[in-house]
Design a protein around this motif. Sequence first.
Motif, PDB file in Angstrom:
ATOM      1  N   ALA A  18      -9.464 108.479  27.171  1.00 17.42           N
ATOM      2  CA  ALA A  18      -9.394 108.126  25.685  1.00 17.42           C
ATOM      3  C   ALA A  18      -9.766 109.415  25.055  1.00 17.42           C
ATOM      4  N   ALA A  19      -8.839 109.869  24.896  1.00 14.86           N
ATOM      5  CA  ALA A  19      -9.918 111.223  24.238  1.00 14.86           C
ATOM      6  C   ALA A  19     -11.057 111.444  24.171  1.00 14.86           C
ATOM      7  N   SER A 230      -4.092 107.841  33.557  1.00 14.11           N
ATOM      8  CA  SER A 230      -4.438 107.537  32.668  1.00 14.11           C
ATOM      9  C   SER A 230      -4.843 108.022  31.272  1.00 14.11           C
ATOM     10  N   ALA A 231      -4.819 109.353  31.366  1.00 12.35           N
ATOM     11  CA  ALA A 231      -5.062 110.512  30.267  1.00 12.35           C
ATOM     12  C   ALA A 231      -4.101 110.348  29.908  1.00 12.35           C
ATOM     13  N   GLN A 232      -3.920 110.696  28.054  1.00  8.56           N
ATOM     14  CA  GLN A 232      -3.054 110.740  27.367  1.00  8.56           C
ATOM     15  C   GLN A 232      -2.560 112.693  27.555  1.00  8.56           C
ATOM     16  N   ALA A 233      -1.354 112.989  27.137  1.00  8.94           N
ATOM     17  CA  ALA A 233      -1.333 114.223  26.498  1.00  8.94           C
ATOM     18  C   ALA A 233      -1.610 114.851  25.942  1.00  8.94           C
ATOM     19  N   VAL A 292      -6.146 100.504  32.516  1.00  5.62           N
ATOM     20  CA  VAL A 292      -6.573  99.871  31.843  1.00  5.62           C
ATOM     21  C   VAL A 292      -7.056 100.402  30.411  1.00  5.62           C
ATOM     22  N   SER A 293      -7.566 101.880  31.331  1.00  6.94           N
ATOM     23  CA  SER A 293      -8.661 102.730  30.083  1.00  6.94           C
ATOM     24  C   SER A 293      -7.771 103.613  29.627  1.00  6.94           C
ATOM     25  N   GLN A 294      -5.901 103.517  29.088  1.00  7.96           N
ATOM     26  CA  GLN A 294      -5.563 104.422  28.212  1.00  7.96           C
ATOM     27  C   GLN A 294      -5.395 103.480  26.812  1.00  7.96           C
ATOM     28  N   GLY A 314     -14.974 108.323  35.009  1.00 12.52           N
ATOM     29  CA  GLY A 314     -15.848 107.628  35.659  1.00 12.52           C
ATOM     30  C   GLY A 314     -15.061 105.780  35.533  1.00 12.52           C
ATOM     31  N   ASN A 315     -14.697 105.714  34.206  1.00 12.09           N
ATOM     32  CA  ASN A 315     -14.242 104.517  33.659  1.00 12.09           C
ATOM     33  C   ASN A 315     -15.064 103.301  33.801  1.00 12.09           C
ATOM     34  N   ASN A 316     -15.889 103.515  33.682  1.00 14.89           N
ATOM     35  CA  ASN A 316     -17.317 103.096  33.406  1.00 14.89           C
ATOM     36  C   ASN A 316     -18.857 103.488  33.107  1.00 14.89           C
ATOM     37  N   VAL A 317     -19.585 102.883  32.860  1.00 18.85           N
ATOM     38  CA  VAL A 317     -20.885 103.130  32.102  1.00 18.85           C
ATOM     39  C   VAL A 317     -21.822 104.057  32.869  1.00 18.85           C
ATOM     40  N   ALA A 318     -22.052 104.930  32.734  1.00 17.05           N
ATOM     41  CA  ALA A 318     -22.844 106.389  33.683  1.00 17.05           C
ATOM     42  C   ALA A 318     -24.467 105.799  33.103  1.00 17.05           C
ATOM     43  N   PRO A 319     -24.971 106.061  33.416  1.00 14.90           N
ATOM     44  CA  PRO A 319     -26.298 106.624  33.076  1.00 14.90           C
ATOM     45  C   PRO A 319     -27.006 107.127  31.934  1.00 14.90           C
ATOM     46  N   ARG A 320     -26.467 108.663  32.443  1.00 13.76           N
ATOM     47  CA  ARG A 320     -27.057 109.447  31.007  1.00 13.76           C
ATOM     48  C   ARG A 320     -25.844 110.121  31.233  1.00 13.76           C
ATOM     49  N   ALA A 321     -25.362 111.294  29.682  1.00 10.19           N
ATOM     50  CA  ALA A 321     -24.363 111.389  29.523  1.00 10.19           C
ATOM     51  C   ALA A 321     -24.431 112.818  30.703  1.00 10.19           C
TER      52      ALA A 321
END
Length: 336
Positions: A18-19, A230-233, A292-294, A314-321
């Motif tokens: 999701a660039a 799912s990542a773009q070119a 779907v993450s694309q 991870g296609n999710n919410v992480a606690p911190r960067a």
Amino acid sequence: MTTAMRRPAKFAAVLTAAAVLVAGCGSGANKANAAAIIDGRTISVDDIQSRVEKVMKGNQFAQQLQQQHKLDLLSRSILTREVNYELTAVAAQRENLRVDEAALAQRVVERAQPQQQPDATAIEANLDKATDEAFDEREVARNELLSEELAKSYLGRLQITITGAIVRGTQAKKQAQDLAKQLAENPAKSTEIVTPLQNDAAVDFEMSLITGVLVAQSAGFELATTPIVSAQANTVVAFSLAPHMLQNQGENLWFVALIKNRNPNGTLPEREREAADSVPPELLNKIGRRLVSQYIGDIKFEIGPRYGVWDPIGNNVAPRAEEVSGYQYTARVAKP
């Protein structure tokens, strides 16, 4: 009747056979009671807490999380599901996906039947099951079916060309990040960069979702459910091959890949097209959740700081960067 959903061994040998880095970090969702804002729709902290309490009433795993002071895992998983359901709605519109009402009713009945409980040590599976219980059963079933339909629609046509490698050892995470940065800075020299890794390198390797499934059967990890698909070119991704995805549980392995080309309308060999019919629904659902993450760039969303940041790997919410599950970089484009 149909309805459309809309809701606010040696690596080289195995392959031969999701660039946005972080969306929503910082002070974006700064309303005191906002867990997230998705396309203008506010999901409040109270909304998330209400769902957590709903699960707590009858889910033993959730109750154990509370005893261990780890209910934040469930809260973030529920918030992740909110984002992914929105992305599934976008996918349904973009790909013209439909859910047959009879199939939906049947899936609801099937889900209501007694299910084999995940092993107590399978945290991811238990968390996923608990998260299901936070949502309406028809909503969960509908999204499952749409994810499966999305995966089916891509199985026979998605073609990807990558250059990358597996990175091994105690310093694999740091080395994988360094390699990812090198590839992003100098994609024109990707072959020279990964060639020294010899049997762990893959140069201009053409793969599909079916290839990823076959790799899982022979090597023990699922490329078909990773950010590669799912990542773009012109994107570099680096992620851990988690222990549960490996036959050799003792190795610390990371995968790094430059996505050189991504063709969503390719033509696969007949053997792969035939294999597509044998992919089980559970795996289809996992592939669909990844695909779907694309569409992450198609929605505007912010994650409330108290919950963390969006992790595109991870296609999710992480606690911190600092706790995202991998790295994603846009490769430098050579000036004409």
